[in-house]
Scaffold this active site. Structure first.
Site: not given
Length: 409
Positions: A16, A18-19, A44, A57, A179, A253, A261-262, A267-268, A288, A292, A294
């Site tokens: 995918h 995003d992955k 990122e 960074e 998916k 598909f 799709d970018a 995002r997941k 990260k 961090k 997060d």
């Protein structure tokens, strides 16, 4: 608490878009931590048609990667690009619209802000501070052996099985992007059967039900394969005649991945965590380094929640932590056992900080996070994985006996 209900979770494959971005970002984290355990990384990634773009960074004492002015060296740039391309190659993208070897690569990583470093780094009498403010959640349930919600657990397992078959050649008609979605009926708060199953998978030309390249015989082969995977992965009796099964419901598909799709890092986050069964603080993990919170505080929150359930102190547990940038100690610790606990939550909140130091450095030390261990976490979930050596240390249940002794002894 509701006893009977439907609940749904989804997962996405390693292919995918995003992955793809998450895996590249975590490959960069591992690259830096491999030579400097105290490296700082916030990477990122964006992927789209024949493009890989990095920003963020970094900081490292490894002068082969970062020079004395904080800039990437030529060798550092070369190694980062190689790491990104290796990720795409390993996933299996060799398509006209996205190819590991020919996609353009744009590296915009730069030195970490000195102001962030000033607030986060330890020095003198100052303990290491959190890398950002925010809230983080951990969750565990006894629904599955991996202490994950069953809906998410099976969503992940479906796509992992399909990816393994694609890589081995057992399912040569599959392409990397896919998916899944699993809806289960719960009775007395326990999953008992599937009411709806959805799998959308990228495929080679011709394996479509509709469209210009439709071939119903090939589509029947793909459908039969996916149905076989569903029957293998879900427990016996979960799939019934009333289960609604949707396989490539759009009909075709063929165009997928970053060409269709970018993709962007982070995002997941619901797929990465608990499939919607728990709150989420909003921060992504991939890309990260473990200073961090997060990432690291979400890992320790999962670790504590899982050990509470593993210790038999509850059948379901949610933990929240909060931090302020530059401040070492958490601002709050909240435990919710959702009415399933055998001891009061306030007692658990009192005991946990005595067993686990919840400062950023304490978390990294307890879970041994300053190592290049993150690439495997970037697909198929950060939780519900097997703790193996240095990997997925937050999935260990080595705190359970200590919790029982402290709370019930």
């Amino acid at each position: 608490m509701r006893q009977n209900f439907l609940f749904t979770s989804e997962s996405v494959s390693e292919g995918h878009p995003d992955k793809v971005a998450d895996q590249i970002s975590d490959a960069v984290v591992d690259l830096f931590l491999a030579t400097d355990p105290e490296a700082r990384v916030a990477c990122e990634t964006m992927v789209t048609t024949q493009k890989i773009i990095l920003s963020g960074e970094v900081r490292s004492s490894d002068r082969s990667l970062i020079d004395e002015k904080g800039n990437l060296t030529a060798e550092g740039k070369r190694r980062i690009e190689a790491a990104a391309r290796d990720v795409v190659k390993a996933i299996g993208y060799e398509q006209e619209g996205f190819h590991w070897q020919t996609a353009s690569f744009d590296n915009n990583l730069h030195a970490q802000s000195a102001e962030i470093a000033m607030g986060v780094d330890e020095g003198g009498n100052k303990d290491e501070g959190a890398g950002d403010q925010g809230i983080m959640f951990g969750y565990a349930t006894d629904e599955t052996p991996d202490y994950l919600p069953a809906t998410l657990y099976y969503s992940h397992r479906i796509l992992e099985r399909m990816a393994a078959d694609r890589h081995s050649g057992a399912a040569p008609f599959l392409e990397p992007d896919a998916k899944s979605q699993v809806t289960l009926h719960y009775e007395n708060e326990k999953p008992v059967r599937a009411t709806a199953l959805v799998v959308s998978t990228q495929h080679k030309r011709g394996y479509a039900e509709k469209g210009e390249h439709a071939d119903l015989a090939k589509y029947a082969e793909l459908r039969a394969y996916v149905e076989g995977v569903l029957n293998d992965v879900l427990p016996e009796g979960f799939i019934t005649e009333e289960t609604a099964t949707y396989i490539n419901p759009t009909g075709a598909f063929e165009i997928g991945g970053p060409d269709g799709d970018a993709g962007l890092t982070g995002r997941k986050i619901i797929v990465d965590t608990y499939g919607g069964a728990s709150p989420h603080g909003g921060g992504a993990f991939s890309g990260k380094d473990p200073t961090k919170v997060d990432r690291s505080a979400a890992y320790i929150a999962r670790y504590m929640a899982k050990n509470i359930v593993a210790a038999g102190l509850a059948t379901r547990c949610t933990i929240q932590l909060s931090y302020a940038i530059g401040v070492a100690e958490p601002l709050s610790l909240y435990v919710d056992t959702h009415g399933t606990g055998t001891v009061e939550e306030a007692r658990i909140e009192e005991v946990l900080p005595r067993l686990v130091r919840l400062t950023p450095k304490g978390i990294r030390t307890h879970l041994a996070l300053n190592k290049p261990i993150y690439a495997p976490s970037a697909a198929y979930g950060h939780f519900g994985r097997t703790a193996d050596g240095d990997y997925f240390t937050w999935e260990r249940t080595d705190l359970a006996d200590k919790l029982k002794a402290a709370l019930t002894g």
